[in-house]
Write a protein that holds these residues in place. Structure first.
Motif, mmCIF file in Angstrom:
data_model
loop_
_atom_site.group_PDB
_atom_site.id
_atom_site.type_symbol
_atom_site.label_atom_id
_atom_site.label_comp_id
_atom_site.label_asym_id
_atom_site.label_seq_id
_atom_site.Cartn_x
_atom_site.Cartn_y
_atom_site.Cartn_z
ATOM 1 N N SER A 495 -3.100 -3.377 -6.536
ATOM 2 C CA SER A 495 -2.748 -3.757 -5.165
ATOM 3 C C SER A 495 -1.296 -3.419 -4.856
ATOM 4 C CB SER A 495 -2.997 -5.259 -4.970
ATOM 5 O OG SER A 495 -2.583 -5.678 -3.686
ATOM 6 N N LEU A 496 -0.414 -3.697 -5.795
ATOM 7 C CA LEU A 496 1.005 -3.412 -5.577
ATOM 8 C C LEU A 496 1.267 -1.902 -5.520
ATOM 9 C CD1 LEU A 496 2.548 -6.123 -7.921
ATOM 10 C CD2 LEU A 496 2.884 -5.964 -5.446
ATOM 11 N N PHE A 497 0.595 -1.121 -6.358
ATOM 12 C CA PHE A 497 0.756 0.334 -6.296
ATOM 13 C C PHE A 497 0.281 0.862 -4.940
ATOM 14 C CE2 PHE A 497 0.640 0.619 -11.141
ATOM 15 C CZ PHE A 497 1.956 1.023 -11.240
ATOM 16 N N GLU A 498 -0.827 0.332 -4.440
ATOM 17 C CA GLU A 498 -1.318 0.754 -3.122
ATOM 18 C C GLU A 498 -0.304 0.397 -2.035
ATOM 19 O OE1 GLU A 498 -3.775 2.583 -2.537
ATOM 20 O OE2 GLU A 498 -5.281 2.338 -4.119
ATOM 21 N N ASP A 499 0.280 -0.794 -2.124
ATOM 22 C CA ASP A 499 1.300 -1.190 -1.148
ATOM 23 C C ASP A 499 2.518 -0.270 -1.232
ATOM 24 O OD1 ASP A 499 -0.316 -3.256 -0.356
ATOM 25 O OD2 ASP A 499 0.789 -4.826 -1.452
ATOM 26 N N ALA A 500 2.902 0.075 -2.445
ATOM 27 C CA ALA A 500 4.057 0.964 -2.617
ATOM 28 C C ALA A 500 3.776 2.341 -2.031
ATOM 29 C CB ALA A 500 4.402 1.085 -4.103
ATOM 30 N N LEU A 501 2.542 2.840 -2.231
ATOM 31 C CA LEU A 501 2.181 4.135 -1.654
ATOM 32 C C LEU A 501 2.214 4.091 -0.132
ATOM 33 C CD1 LEU A 501 -0.726 5.159 -4.048
ATOM 34 C CD2 LEU A 501 1.299 6.536 -3.581
ATOM 35 N N ALA A 502 1.719 3.000 0.436
ATOM 36 C CA ALA A 502 1.735 2.863 1.894
ATOM 37 C C ALA A 502 3.157 2.783 2.426
ATOM 38 C CB ALA A 502 0.942 1.616 2.302
ATOM 39 N N THR A 503 4.007 2.071 1.720
ATOM 40 C CA THR A 503 5.411 1.966 2.143
ATOM 41 C C THR A 503 6.094 3.314 2.028
ATOM 42 O OG1 THR A 503 5.478 -0.329 1.374
ATOM 43 C CG2 THR A 503 7.595 0.777 1.724
ATOM 44 N N ARG A 504 5.855 4.021 0.920
ATOM 45 C CA ARG A 504 6.445 5.334 0.727
ATOM 46 C C ARG A 504 5.965 6.310 1.805
ATOM 47 N NH1 ARG A 504 10.539 7.890 -1.723
ATOM 48 N NH2 ARG A 504 10.284 6.578 -3.558
#
Length: 773
Positions: A495-504
């Motif tokens: 979930s955190l990796f997905e959030d980081a990808l969306a933020t990036r």
């Protein structure tokens, strides 16, 4: 016997011939037979370093584990001496233990010679280093150069005299003068002048070399007259407390300085800010302006090279320049007297900050290996820039910009210390601190220090939210996800990796996403999960599209792990081997250990438990050097590793397993050797001569192994020279390559042919007679 550190040590190739001192070399070599610490003393310019290197160059056969130069001229802090030695010997500074402990452990039982050069300003730290290393290894010898002795019990001291006049001194003058003026000859007509010049210079090699450079435009008699006139004025105006030879050298340097044109003197002064060697771009960037146009620098530099003020050299195949320490300190005194010193130091810091930021910003693209090589070459300058002071925010920015130097090239320990120090010195909530915080968290994660990583991420998150810095927020999410994955919280990590990808993604499409994607693929890897393959392939595609290699290797590892967990052993093997091929270009201890561990698991699944044990043995010293275990990178990996070990022990028995681990670990310490073994096949398990031309295994197969990749043209050239008995340093000189590049070619040859040593390469070459086109 422990594995060899490298094949030929790191002695630099000489750019000029070594003249005279034949008896000195013989005597020093004789003393090294019994003296474990031998210090060459003498005044600056007398030739201590050149003599020490000349001795070391003749000692290769006596020291199976190499002859090594540790140049302390760029080192300013006593605490940095052990780190400089570790860097020179290729010992990783991963921060698990004090660097001195790592050095002592690495050298234990090895037969090596260390040339510890320029000790006089760091005598106590050098004495501590020498005492610790000599206590750890009875076969170690240290040859130190210093104007002061180290003061240790058992230290032997040799005072290096000036060259004999006229014999050796005249020989040196003739050699150097001919280099700058090919038609120079010593005749009956100028013999008296030559002898007088050498006598006036009191046989000091540096003084003779400086004077010889002037014979390009002056006759011998003119040089004598100019020196006599100028030296009289200089000596009477100088310190009468100095010894005559010291005053002679100072006078000669003063004379050389005064004969330089104003712009040449200005460049000499400014070049003194470089703590180690420098490239043309650095000289142009730091030293131009206010009296020197940028396009003048190359011409001025060439003139200083012609006058023996600047030495041309190279590092890993790249042209570089440096000043002898005596010359550099003279220029620094002149720079300080001119009032320019502080301005030049800040320009030096700003240049290397800009360089580090440019390399970091362009990391996810082609040229990653070259970027790391440049950072290694500039290590002394980067350290000086970090120690510059005056602006803690600039220090924070620089230590963060060096993140791939710390994390992808075996300098985690230094990175951790530098980050801790910089963050403590600049507690203000600034953008530079926010960036340094998430970099510090990354370093801590790779060291297995989860609590420290969490602490840094908490503060970085707070600063990122306050400033609405999208890059900081994306990186905080990324490393929180990494931390969750390492702690076994797989769903949270995803979930955190997905959030980081969306933020990036709010910053636009870019190759930086590959760093997140390969970790997301690792988090998704599970026997009951099919998503990891798609994520991993996406990461590989992005990497390939941008010419990126480092993250691609890690993505291939994740894909290999996923394939193995889904029982596709052929695909898993091919993918992890591709990953290891890429790893050849990096000093990535953690990545290499993970990949070799995985290859061991796959190999055990095939039923080859002996080979699996040896692969685990090749990975074990890498884990040991990081000061952690595979468990720090997630409980799943720990379970898989344990299952492999259990299967191997059941198949071989505990004693045979431990024997295989120990033998492989001794032979294949360090990422380069471990990778070469992992890719080289079963032949690498036997007859390893450590690259020193040993006999290898009797009756080794000299035919090309089935399926072996063909050698490239350059590899065939190198193989032919190996077959002639040449070591890497000689091959490098013949092919105009760096020794490191040649070492890489030799490792590639061994891996492709499945051989363990140079003797097998030579035998294969003789049997196949493959011509180099």
């Amino acid at each position: 016997m422990p594995g060899v550190i490298s094949e030929a040590g790191n002695l630099p190739a000489a750019f000029t011939t070594f003249v005279g001192r034949r008896r000195d070399i013989v005597e020093i070599r004789r003393l090294l037979g019994s003296a474990r610490l031998l210090t060459l003393t003498g005044m600056g310019g007398v030739g201590k370093t050149r003599l020490a290197l000349a001795v070391a160059a003749t000692c290769g056969k006596a020291f199976a584990d190499g002859c090594w130069l540790v140049d302390l001229a760029p080192v300013r802090e006593p605490s940095a001496v052990a780190g400089a030695a570790a860097t020179a010997l290729g010992v990783p500074d991963l921060g698990a233990r004090p660097v001195l402990d790592d050095l002592a452990r690495h050298l234990a039982g090895r037969r090596a010679l260390i040339v510890l050069d320029n000790c006089e300003y760091l005598v106590d730290a050098c004495a501590e280093l020498a005492d610790r290393l000599l206590s750890a290894s009875a076969e170690l010898r240290i040859l130190a150069t210093s104007r002061k002795t180290l003061g240790l019990t058992g230290e032997h001291v040799v005072t290096v005299p000036p060259l004999s006049v006229p014999d050796e001194a005249v020989e040196l003058l003739r050699d150097r003068a001919t280099a700058v003026r090919p038609d120079f000859r010593i005749t009956d007509a100028n013999w008296a002048g030559v002898r007088r010049l050498c006598a006036d210079l009191e046989g000091l090699p540096l003084a003779i070399e400086l004077a010889a450079s002037r014979l390009r435009t002056l006759t011998v008699d003119q040089a004598v007259d100019r020196l006599e006139e100028d030296r009289f004025k200089l000596l009477t105006g100088g310190s009468q407390a100095a010894r005559p030879q010291q005053r002679t050298l100072r006078a000669l340097i003063d004379w050389s300085y005064d004969l330089c044109r104003p712009a040449e003197r200005l460049l000499w002064n400014r070049l003194s800010v470089f703590a180690s060697g420098f490239g043309l771009d650095a000289a142009e960037g730091v030293c131009s302006g206010e009296g020197i146009d940028r396009d003048e620098v190359l011409d001025l530099l060439d003139r200083l090279v012609a006058q023996s003020v600047v030495l041309a050299t190279e590092h890993e195949g790249q042209p570089r320049y440096r000043l002898l320490e005596t010359i550099r300190r003279y220029g620094r005194q002149r720079l300080a007297a001119s009032g320019e010193e502080q301005r030049l130091l800040l320009r030096h810091r700003d240049f290397f900050l800009a360089l580090a930021e440019r390399l970091a910003d362009g990391w996810y693209g082609p040229g990653q290996e070259a970027a790391l090589a440049r950072l290694r070459a500039e290590q002394g300058n980067m350290r000086a820039a970090l120690d510059c002071g005056g602006d803690p925010q600039a220090t924070l920015a620089l230590v963060a910009a060096l993140r791939f130097h710390w994390c992808a090239d075996a300098f985690l320990g230094e990175g951790r210390r530098r980050l801790d120090r910089a963050l403590a010195a600049a507690p203000e909530p600034t953008p530079a601190r926010a960036t340094a915080l998430w970099v510090a968290a990354w370093v801590a994660l790779l060291q297995g220090d989860h609590p420290a990583a969490e602490r840094w991420l908490d503060e970085a998150e707070e600063l990122g939210e306050q400033s609405n810095d999208v890059v900081v927020r994306a990186n905080v999410l990324c490393f929180r996800a990494t931390l969750a994955m390492f702690r076994g919280r797989r769903k949270e990590a995803e979930s955190l990796f997905e959030d980081a990808l969306a933020t990036r993604a709010t910053l636009g499409e870019g190759p930086e996403a590959v760093f997140l994607l390969f970790q997301l693929a690792a988090a998704q890897t599970h026997p009951k999960d099919q998503r990891a393959a798609e994520t991993g392939r996406r990461a590989v595609a992005i990497s390939q599209a941008h010419g990126e290699r480092w993250a691609r290797a890690h993505a291939l590892w994740a894909l290999s792990l996923d394939s193995w967990l889904h029982d596709d052993l052929e695909t898993a093997t091919a993918l992890v081997r591709d990953a290891l091929e890429i790893e050849r270009g990096f000093g990535d201890y953690v990545g290499t250990a993970l990949m070799i561990d995985l290859l061991a698991w796959i190999t055990a699944s095939r039923g080859d438990h002996e080979r699996a044990a040896r692969l685990l043995g090749a990975a074990r010293p890498l884990w040991r050097d990081t000061g952690t275990t595979i468990l720090a990178f997630g409980p799943l990996l720990g379970v898989l590793h344990s299952r492999c070990e259990e299967a191997v022990v059941r198949a071989l028995g505990p004693a045979a397993y431990e024997k295989a681990l120990a033998e492989s670990g001794r032979r294949h310490d360090g990422p380069a050797r471990a990778v070469a073994y992992a890719l080289g096949g079963d032949h690498s398990e036997h007859g390893d001569d450590g690259g020193h031309g040993g006999t290898g295994e009797s009756g080794a197969d000299t035919a090309t192994p089935a399926g072996a990749a063909p050698l490239t043209r350059r590899e065939r050239e190198v193989a032919a020279l190996v077959a002639q008995g040449m070591n890497n340093r000689v091959i490098a000189a013949m092919l105009v390559l760096s020794p490191r590049t040649v070492e890489g070619h030799v490792e590639n040859i061994r891996a492709k042919l499945g051989f363990g040593g140079r003797a097998q390469i030579a035998a294969w070459w003789a049997a196949n007679q493959t011509p180099a086109p």
